[in-house]
Design a protein around this motif. Structure first.
Motif, PDB file in Angstrom:
ATOM      1  N   VAL A 157       0.855  -1.185   0.000  1.00  0.00           N
ATOM      2  CA  VAL A 157       0.000   0.000   0.000  1.00  0.00           C
ATOM      3  C   VAL A 157       0.895   1.240   0.000  1.00  0.00           C
ATOM      4  O   VAL A 157       2.052   1.192   0.406  1.00  0.00           O
ATOM      5  CB  VAL A 157      -0.963   0.017   1.204  1.00  0.00           C
ATOM      6  CG1 VAL A 157      -1.869  -1.199   1.181  1.00  0.00           C
ATOM      7  CG2 VAL A 157      -0.203   0.088   2.515  1.00  0.00           C
ATOM      8  N   TRP A 188      -6.182   0.430   2.641  1.00  0.00           N
ATOM      9  CA  TRP A 188      -6.312   0.598   1.189  1.00  0.00           C
ATOM     10  C   TRP A 188      -7.772   0.487   0.789  1.00  0.00           C
ATOM     11  O   TRP A 188      -8.548  -0.255   1.402  1.00  0.00           O
ATOM     12  CB  TRP A 188      -5.511  -0.458   0.417  1.00  0.00           C
ATOM     13  CG  TRP A 188      -5.576  -0.233  -1.074  1.00  0.00           C
ATOM     14  CD1 TRP A 188      -4.863   0.677  -1.798  1.00  0.00           C
ATOM     15  CD2 TRP A 188      -6.432  -0.904  -2.005  1.00  0.00           C
ATOM     16  NE1 TRP A 188      -5.215   0.616  -3.121  1.00  0.00           N
ATOM     17  CE2 TRP A 188      -6.177  -0.353  -3.285  1.00  0.00           C
ATOM     18  CE3 TRP A 188      -7.396  -1.905  -1.894  1.00  0.00           C
ATOM     19  CZ2 TRP A 188      -6.836  -0.769  -4.437  1.00  0.00           C
ATOM     20  CZ3 TRP A 188      -8.066  -2.338  -3.044  1.00  0.00           C
ATOM     21  CH2 TRP A 188      -7.779  -1.773  -4.296  1.00  0.00           C
ATOM     22  N   ILE A 194      -1.532   1.478  -5.219  1.00  0.00           N
ATOM     23  CA  ILE A 194      -0.940   0.322  -4.574  1.00  0.00           C
ATOM     24  C   ILE A 194       0.117  -0.237  -5.528  1.00  0.00           C
ATOM     25  O   ILE A 194      -0.070  -0.206  -6.748  1.00  0.00           O
ATOM     26  CB  ILE A 194      -2.020  -0.726  -4.214  1.00  0.00           C
ATOM     27  CG1 ILE A 194      -1.455  -1.822  -3.305  1.00  0.00           C
ATOM     28  CG2 ILE A 194      -2.666  -1.314  -5.441  1.00  0.00           C
ATOM     29  CD1 ILE A 194      -2.530  -2.707  -2.670  1.00  0.00           C
TER      30      ILE A 194
END
Length: 423
Positions: A157, A188, A194
């Protein structure tokens, strides 16, 4: 400016992290040290090196309240240096010029720190600087994530700490499970960047460095011989990786970096080829460098007060240090039994290889036994408590994506209010 403060008064930005504990050991005993922390049980409260803990808002939940609190503290005076030991550096950089009117502070320009605070931004920056990284992709949706076919890989993340937002996945099923855990933990959601990154060859390593206005003051590399939670270093050995020292010099110079930072990487010793995986724009865990002869913490203080600091010598290679009871948290986190934990504890107590403990040093800091003893007893009683223990501690100093975004998008009115506190 080139001046000297003989007995500086230091305010540490938090007292819960391993970085904060190790920073204490890098500060000379004549320094007066206070810590900010929302928890009355933070580990650095239990140290003979600390004068007092000052309760403050938790930056993860209330970043604006935390910044206001710090601004008011430094405006009142009483401190020579504000020392960010963890991700509070991001908030301090946002108000660097105003804070520096009241206290010494060695942090980079906010534009520079934005280039590295996010793992996604860091991956982009390394491409621009032509510095080697594993093959990486930045995505923002589940459909993009679940279309990935090259396993194993690492999923990261954008904002995480203590390696709790980094997972190695071996197939699509594990990837789906990991994404579900990230969503459940609130680290997230779709629309946030990401990183999907392929494994790198070589041994895990890290380099910690301090810069003064873009000039490299000191750096120390370390091989990571064992890992803890999420792959974070648990056993280190000082090393000299010449290409890395050249790269970190180039990295800091390009960003005109001011203050400490560390880079994590994998290193192929045969080819002397590093592959950089992450940047931490702060002091990090500095004890291994300290026992190797490079005191990055004291250099940071001297830079903070405006003293010119000469380039420090290279680290002495081959010096070992370990995270002590922190390793036990990692073992319990990963499912170790009471018997296995007791064996690991005995191993640390009877170590005869000259390996230094980074966290528990009773001869020089008798109170450091308190957090170690409390954690060990808790884990032996209930190994499953490791997950809650790790998360609860990290929450005291981490800066999740949501909090970083609040700092980024702070209304002009709020900025003005904080400026007025520091005027």
């Amino acid at each position: 400016m080139n001046r000297t403060v003989e007995n500086p008064r230091i305010l540490l930005s938090e007292g819960s992290s391993n970085s904060a504990r190790q920073t204490l050991y890098g500060l000379p005993r004549n320094y007066s040290v206070d810590i900010l922390d929302p928890s009355m049980w933070c580990q650095c409260r239990f140290s003979t090196r600390v004068s007092r803990r000052i309760a403050c808002p938790q930056i993860a939940k209330d970043p604006i309240g935390y910044i206001r609190f710090v601004a008011d503290r430094v405006r009142q005076g009483g401190y020579d240096v504000l020392f960010p030991t963890h991700e509070q550096v991001y908030a301090f950089s946002r108000f660097r010029d105003q804070l520096q009117k009241h206290v010494g502070l060695a942090v980079p320009d906010f534009n520079a720190i934005q280039r590295v605070q996010s793992k996604a931004a860091f991956a982009t920056l390394m491409n621009e600087l032509a510095l080697p990284t594993p093959v990486s992709r930045i995505v923002e949706t589940k459909s993009e994530l679940f279309a990935h076919e090259n396993f194993p890989c690492f999923v990261k993340v954008a904002h995480s700490t203590a390696s709790l937002g980094v997972e190695r996945v071996g197939d699509l099923t594990e990837l789906r499970d990991t994404v579900e855990r990230f969503e459940h933990a609130g680290v997230w959601k779709e629309g946030f960047p990401i990183v999907i990154q392929q494994p790198a060859p070589g041994r895990q390593a890290e380099v910690s460095a301090v810069f003064q206005d873009g000039r490299l003051v000191g750096a120390a590399c370390a091989d990571v011989l064992a890992t803890g939670i999420g792959g974070g270093p648990a056993l280190r050995r000082t090393a000299i990786h010449a290409p890395v020292l050249e790269h970190v010099h180039r990295f800091g110079s390009a960003l005109n970096w001011h203050g400490p930072l560390s880079l994590e990487y994998f290193y192929e010793a045969e080819t002397q080829q590093p592959f950089y995986i992450e940047c931490n724009p702060r002091i990090g865990e500095s004890f291994n460098a300290l026992v190797g002869g490079v005191n990055l913490c004291e250099a940071t203080v001297r830079i903070s007060v405006g003293e010119h600091v000469d380039r420090m010598p290279d680290v002495q290679p081959g010096v070992l240090s370990h995270n002590g009871f922190i390793v036990m948290i990692a073992d319990a986190y990963n499912g170790a039994s009471r018997t296995q934990l007791a064996k690991k504890l005995l191993h640390h107590w009877t170590r005869r290889d000259g390996c230094e403990s980074e966290m528990t040093r009773p001869i020089e800091d008798l109170l450091s036994l308190v957090p170690a003893t409390a954690v060990i007893l808790l884990l032996l009683a209930n190994p499953r408590s490791a997950r809650d223990l790790a998360k609860g501690t990290v929450d005291n100093y981490s800066l999740p994506h949501s909090a970083a975004k609040i700092i980024d998008d702070m209304p002009q009115k709020t900025i003005g209010e904080i400026h007025s506190i520091l005027s």
